[in-house]
Design a protein around this motif. Structure first.
Motif, mmCIF file in Angstrom:
data_model
loop_
_atom_site.group_PDB
_atom_site.id
_atom_site.type_symbol
_atom_site.label_atom_id
_atom_site.label_comp_id
_atom_site.label_asym_id
_atom_site.label_seq_id
_atom_site.Cartn_x
_atom_site.Cartn_y
_atom_site.Cartn_z
ATOM 1 N N ARG A 34 33.664 49.750 -0.092
ATOM 2 C CA ARG A 34 34.686 48.725 -0.020
ATOM 3 C C ARG A 34 35.949 49.339 0.569
ATOM 4 O O ARG A 34 36.196 50.541 0.418
ATOM 5 C CB ARG A 34 34.991 48.140 -1.413
ATOM 6 N N THR A 35 36.744 48.516 1.249
ATOM 7 C CA THR A 35 38.007 48.996 1.790
ATOM 8 C C THR A 35 39.036 49.104 0.663
ATOM 9 O O THR A 35 38.834 48.578 -0.442
ATOM 10 C CB THR A 35 38.547 48.036 2.856
ATOM 11 N N VAL A 36 40.147 49.759 0.955
ATOM 12 C CA VAL A 36 41.236 49.832 -0.020
ATOM 13 C C VAL A 36 41.667 48.430 -0.424
ATOM 14 O O VAL A 36 41.883 48.139 -1.605
ATOM 15 C CB VAL A 36 42.436 50.612 0.564
ATOM 16 N N ASP A 37 41.784 47.522 0.569
ATOM 17 C CA ASP A 37 42.220 46.156 0.268
ATOM 18 C C ASP A 37 41.214 45.429 -0.619
ATOM 19 O O ASP A 37 41.606 44.642 -1.497
ATOM 20 C CB ASP A 37 42.435 45.365 1.561
ATOM 21 N N ALA A 39 41.683 46.712 -4.079
ATOM 22 C CA ALA A 39 42.940 46.185 -4.601
ATOM 23 C C ALA A 39 42.835 44.715 -4.977
ATOM 24 O O ALA A 39 43.633 44.222 -5.784
ATOM 25 C CB ALA A 39 44.061 46.389 -3.585
ATOM 26 N N SER A 40 41.837 44.013 -4.412
ATOM 27 C CA SER A 40 41.679 42.586 -4.702
ATOM 28 C C SER A 40 40.907 42.328 -5.995
ATOM 29 O O SER A 40 40.731 41.170 -6.390
ATOM 30 C CB SER A 40 40.978 41.879 -3.538
ATOM 31 N N PRO A 71 48.310 53.838 -7.737
ATOM 32 C CA PRO A 71 48.133 55.205 -8.263
ATOM 33 C C PRO A 71 46.672 55.639 -8.337
ATOM 34 O O PRO A 71 46.373 56.847 -8.325
ATOM 35 C CB PRO A 71 48.749 55.122 -9.670
ATOM 36 N N PHE A 72 45.765 54.664 -8.398
ATOM 37 C CA PHE A 72 44.348 54.999 -8.537
ATOM 38 C C PHE A 72 43.628 55.156 -7.194
ATOM 39 O O PHE A 72 42.521 55.700 -7.148
ATOM 40 C CB PHE A 72 43.637 53.925 -9.371
ATOM 41 N N MET A 73 44.235 54.685 -6.117
ATOM 42 C CA MET A 73 43.542 54.657 -4.838
ATOM 43 C C MET A 73 43.133 56.036 -4.314
ATOM 44 O O MET A 73 42.064 56.167 -3.708
ATOM 45 C CB MET A 73 44.381 53.921 -3.796
ATOM 46 N N PRO A 74 43.921 57.106 -4.542
ATOM 47 C CA PRO A 74 43.463 58.417 -4.061
ATOM 48 C C PRO A 74 42.211 58.936 -4.769
ATOM 49 O O PRO A 74 41.598 59.907 -4.310
ATOM 50 C CB PRO A 74 44.668 59.337 -4.362
ATOM 51 N N LEU A 127 32.648 60.806 -0.742
ATOM 52 C CA LEU A 127 32.785 59.412 -0.333
ATOM 53 C C LEU A 127 34.234 59.102 0.020
ATOM 54 O O LEU A 127 35.160 59.769 -0.422
ATOM 55 C CB LEU A 127 32.325 58.489 -1.465
ATOM 56 N N ASP A 128 34.418 58.069 0.819
ATOM 57 C CA ASP A 128 35.752 57.594 1.147
ATOM 58 C C ASP A 128 35.688 56.082 1.258
ATOM 59 O O ASP A 128 34.599 55.494 1.320
ATOM 60 C CB ASP A 128 36.224 58.210 2.468
ATOM 61 N N PHE A 129 36.847 55.435 1.313
ATOM 62 C CA PHE A 129 36.852 53.988 1.450
ATOM 63 C C PHE A 129 36.215 53.562 2.766
ATOM 64 O O PHE A 129 36.292 54.276 3.769
ATOM 65 C CB PHE A 129 38.290 53.460 1.391
#
Length: 235
Positions: free
Chosen positions: A200-203, A206-207, A216-219, A226-228
């Motif tokens: 999933r993307t960051v957005d 976040a949704s 604060p949790f996104m990193p 794995l990465d977004f």
């Protein structure tokens, strides 16, 4: 004593075998969750990873060149040959050595199950067979939550990330960290797991239903190798 993750891995392998050998399955179909890979390439990676773990060729586990070599090793091979090689490697994995990078996973079974389970659903999306396996989603999510707790421990101890309460609708909930402020997040088990698996993307992450700013949790949300996702994925 049998590792239940090996048993779950074997069931994932069987489901993938049925997926890729179905009469309407296109080996050349693009896999949106794995940019530049086809269905055949994903299978080549799964087979090659199993072979490399058995052969203790794991010094560069999960690095781009390591996975690319697996794909190239089997490129041009037919599905039947790859599936046969994967079946042969299966029992050998049960006595294989845990790669150093996989220590957080605790067992080889846990490590390889997570990789195969993620890719099973990548393939389901590519082949338009969107029927999530409840067993895989639940086991995968519980494992991801355990790993997330480990990843968050240091920043939470340092005070840079608050405690978090994760609710998987209709399944379970977990509290990671303690004391002070508590941020809540909720979503379906499938959406939570795919986000924690870099699908999933960051957005999109976040949704999910957050009680406070999720930044604060996104990193740490898509962790390890794995990465977004760089493009929005529906599956």
């Amino acid at each position: 004593m049998d590792d239940p993750y090996f048993e779950a891995y074997d069931r994932v392998r069987e489901r993938i075998s049925h997926l890729v050998t179905a009469s309407d399955a296109d080996p050349g179909a693009a896999v949106a969750a794995c940019p530049s890979w086809s269905v055949s390439d994903v299978l080549a990676h799964l087979v090659g990873l199993a072979e490399d773990v058995v052969a203790v060729n794991t010094a560069h586990y999960a690095e781009q060149d390591w996975t690319a070599a697996q794909v190239m090793r089997w490129r041009g091979a037919d599905m039947a040959s790859m599936l046969q090689a994967w079946q042969v490697a299966g029992p050998q994995l049960r006595t294989a050595e845990l790669p150093p990078i996989g220590r957080a996973f605790k067992t080889v079974g846990r490590l390889i199950f997570m990789d195969a389970a993620i890719h099973e659903h990548d393939l389901r999306g590519a082949l338009e067979r969107p029927e999530p396996s409840d067993e895989v989603v639940e086991l995968g999510l519980r494992t991801s939550i355990d790993l997330l707790g480990r990843v968050l421990r240091r920043p939470q101890d340092e005070g840079s990330v608050p405690a978090i309460h994760v609710t998987a609708t209709g399944l379970d909930s977990w509290e990671l960290g303690g004391g002070g402020d508590l941020v809540r997040v909720a979503g379906t088990p499938f959406e939570l797991w795919r986000g924690l698996s870099g699908r999933r993307t960051v957005d999109q992450v976040a949704s999910l239903t957050w009680s406070a700013d999720p930044s604060p949790f996104m990193p740490y949300w898509a962790f390890g190798p794995l990465d977004f996702a760089t493009q929005e994925l529906s599956y």
